[in-house]
Design a protein around this motif. Structure first.
Motif, PDB file in Angstrom:
ATOM      1  N   GLN A 216      18.791  55.787  12.091  1.00  0.00           N
ATOM      2  CA  GLN A 216      19.078  55.990  10.674  1.00  0.00           C
ATOM      3  C   GLN A 216      19.146  57.466  10.331  1.00  0.00           C
ATOM      4  OE1 GLN A 216      17.426  53.571   7.087  1.00  0.00           O
ATOM      5  NE2 GLN A 216      15.929  55.190   7.497  1.00  0.00           N
ATOM      6  N   ARG A 217      18.221  58.247  10.909  1.00  0.00           N
ATOM      7  CA  ARG A 217      18.224  59.692  10.660  1.00  0.00           C
ATOM      8  C   ARG A 217      19.490  60.337  11.202  1.00  0.00           C
ATOM      9  NH1 ARG A 217      13.170  62.106   9.631  1.00  0.00           N
ATOM     10  NH2 ARG A 217      14.303  64.092   9.755  1.00  0.00           N
ATOM     11  N   LYS A 218      19.883  59.914  12.416  1.00  0.00           N
ATOM     12  CA  LYS A 218      21.098  60.484  13.010  1.00  0.00           C
ATOM     13  C   LYS A 218      22.326  60.145  12.179  1.00  0.00           C
ATOM     14  CE  LYS A 218      20.130  58.807  17.131  1.00  0.00           C
ATOM     15  NZ  LYS A 218      20.244  58.433  18.559  1.00  0.00           N
ATOM     16  N   ALA A 219      22.379  58.908  11.660  1.00  0.00           N
ATOM     17  CA  ALA A 219      23.509  58.499  10.827  1.00  0.00           C
ATOM     18  C   ALA A 219      23.567  59.325   9.551  1.00  0.00           C
ATOM     19  CB  ALA A 219      23.399  57.010  10.496  1.00  0.00           C
ATOM     20  N   GLY A 220      22.383  59.649   9.008  1.00  0.00           N
ATOM     21  CA  GLY A 220      22.330  60.444   7.783  1.00  0.00           C
ATOM     22  C   GLY A 220      22.705  61.889   7.994  1.00  0.00           C
ATOM     23  N   GLU A 221      22.625  62.361   9.260  1.00  0.00           N
ATOM     24  CA  GLU A 221      22.943  63.752   9.552  1.00  0.00           C
ATOM     25  C   GLU A 221      24.398  63.957   9.942  1.00  0.00           C
ATOM     26  OE1 GLU A 221      20.192  64.637  12.611  1.00  0.00           O
ATOM     27  OE2 GLU A 221      18.443  64.686  11.264  1.00  0.00           O
ATOM     28  N   GLU A 222      25.174  62.858  10.022  1.00  0.00           N
ATOM     29  CA  GLU A 222      26.582  62.991  10.353  1.00  0.00           C
ATOM     30  C   GLU A 222      27.317  63.696   9.220  1.00  0.00           C
ATOM     31  OE1 GLU A 222      27.993  59.133  11.099  1.00  0.00           O
ATOM     32  OE2 GLU A 222      26.933  58.889  13.018  1.00  0.00           O
ATOM     33  N   PRO A 223      28.356  64.480   9.549  1.00  0.00           N
ATOM     34  CA  PRO A 223      29.108  65.200   8.516  1.00  0.00           C
ATOM     35  C   PRO A 223      29.626  64.244   7.452  1.00  0.00           C
ATOM     36  CG  PRO A 223      29.745  65.948  10.706  1.00  0.00           C
ATOM     37  CD  PRO A 223      28.858  64.764  10.905  1.00  0.00           C
ATOM     38  N   GLY A 224      29.377  64.588   6.179  1.00  0.00           N
ATOM     39  CA  GLY A 224      29.866  63.779   5.078  1.00  0.00           C
ATOM     40  C   GLY A 224      28.961  62.641   4.689  1.00  0.00           C
ATOM     41  N   ALA A 225      27.893  62.384   5.508  1.00  0.00           N
ATOM     42  CA  ALA A 225      26.987  61.277   5.189  1.00  0.00           C
ATOM     43  C   ALA A 225      25.877  61.764   4.275  1.00  0.00           C
ATOM     44  CB  ALA A 225      26.387  60.688   6.467  1.00  0.00           C
ATOM     45  N   GLU A 226      25.459  60.918   3.338  1.00  0.00           N
ATOM     46  CA  GLU A 226      24.381  61.281   2.436  1.00  0.00           C
ATOM     47  C   GLU A 226      23.046  61.036   3.103  1.00  0.00           C
ATOM     48  OE1 GLU A 226      25.193  58.627  -0.737  1.00  0.00           O
ATOM     49  OE2 GLU A 226      26.257  60.127  -1.910  1.00  0.00           O
ATOM     50  N   THR A 227      22.077  61.902   2.880  1.00  0.00           N
ATOM     51  CA  THR A 227      20.721  61.635   3.349  1.00  0.00           C
ATOM     52  C   THR A 227      20.077  60.638   2.416  1.00  0.00           C
ATOM     53  OG1 THR A 227      19.746  63.390   2.004  1.00  0.00           O
ATOM     54  CG2 THR A 227      20.547  64.002   4.203  1.00  0.00           C
ATOM     55  N   GLY A 228      18.967  60.046   2.843  1.00  0.00           N
ATOM     56  CA  GLY A 228      18.288  59.055   2.021  1.00  0.00           C
ATOM     57  C   GLY A 228      17.868  59.618   0.681  1.00  0.00           C
TER      58      GLY A 228
END
Length: 264
Positions: A216-228
């Motif tokens: 989940q953390r890695k997905a949130g750190e992808e370019p353009g992705a919002e953090t929680g």
């Protein structure tokens, strides 16, 4: 051959830190792979990389064993295999009893790594009368009524619990009362044991949940992705106050979280 009931590893008396003891099996696994490929020597850097640690930590760990290698040559693979095996107590025969022969217990019974590491599955035990006498991995299952007798007669000092959580403590108490001093617990519960009894817990569901957290953390750190936190802030900004109150009322508390459950 010596049995586990009368001999204990020398690591504690020699003052080897627990963190070092926890890494010794990693070194042994890497060294065993090198030995199987007939590699005679290995540098600290190569072995550290294979074991997944840094070379400075490896050299420090080996210093507790009195092994420092040879400059320009490295460590003798076969000698290190013997040295670490001796420190871990793997040059002895350790009778092991597995309690709970469901899917997990049966898989553990058939695991070939036990015998190659000095562990002998002395008995398989289950409370289901229908399992009594049934061979699993070539070993007939015995009924749990005979647990104490089995532990005593086979000189068992290591017990593996692969039962459902609800009966794990009861099984643990019986094993300890019968003389078992080390327990590997696969049941999804925390066991209470007296001083002098060691417990290691393995919970696959917890490990998976930790991996899910990192995914989940890695997905949130992808370019353009919002953090929680950014997503939560945006949600609060756009939800009217009245709707937020209703939304808060419908949220689950800690008791609504998914429990850590393992197959028994």
């Amino acid at each position: 051959m010596a049995t586990g009931r009368t001999h204990r590893p020398a690591t504690r008396s020699r003052g080897i830190p627990e963190a070092t003891v926890a890494r010794l099996p990693l070194y042994l696994r890497a060294l065993t792979a090198l030995s199987e490929r007939s590699v005679p020597t290995v540098s600290s850097e190569e072995l550290a990389s294979a074991a997944g640690v840094n070379s400075a930590k490896l050299r420090k760990d080996f210093s507790y064993l009195g092994s420092y290698g040879t400059r320009g040559v490295g460590y003798d693979v076969e000698y290190l295999v013997y040295q670490i095996s001796r420190e871990l107590g793997l040059t002895q025969d350790w009778p092991v009893v597995i309690v709970g022969i469901g899917n997990l217990g049966a898989a553990l019974a058939g695991y070939g790594g036990f015998a190659s590491r000095g562990f002998r599955v002395a008995a398989l035990i289950d409370a289901d009368p229908a399992m009594t006498g049934k061979p699993v991995a070539g070993i007939p299952v015995q009924h749990s009524d005979d647990l104490e007798k089995i532990v005593t007669e086979d000189g068992v000092s290591i017990g593996v619990i692969a039962t459902p959580a609800g009966v794990a403590q009861q099984v643990c108490d019986r094993l300890v009362a019968a003389g078992v001093t080390s327990i590997l617990n696969f049941a999804p519960t925390v066991l209470s044991v007296p001083d002098g009894v060691d417990v290691r817990k393995v919970d696959l569901s917890i490990e998976l949940q930790i991996l899910a957290f990192h995914e989940q953390r890695k997905a949130g750190e992808e370019p353009g992705a919002e953090t929680g936190s950014e997503a939560a802030a945006e949600q609060v900004a756009v939800v009217p106050q009245a709707d937020r109150s209703a939304q808060d009322a419908g949220r689950k508390g800690p008791d609504g979280d998914m429990p850590a459950v393992m197959p028994a």
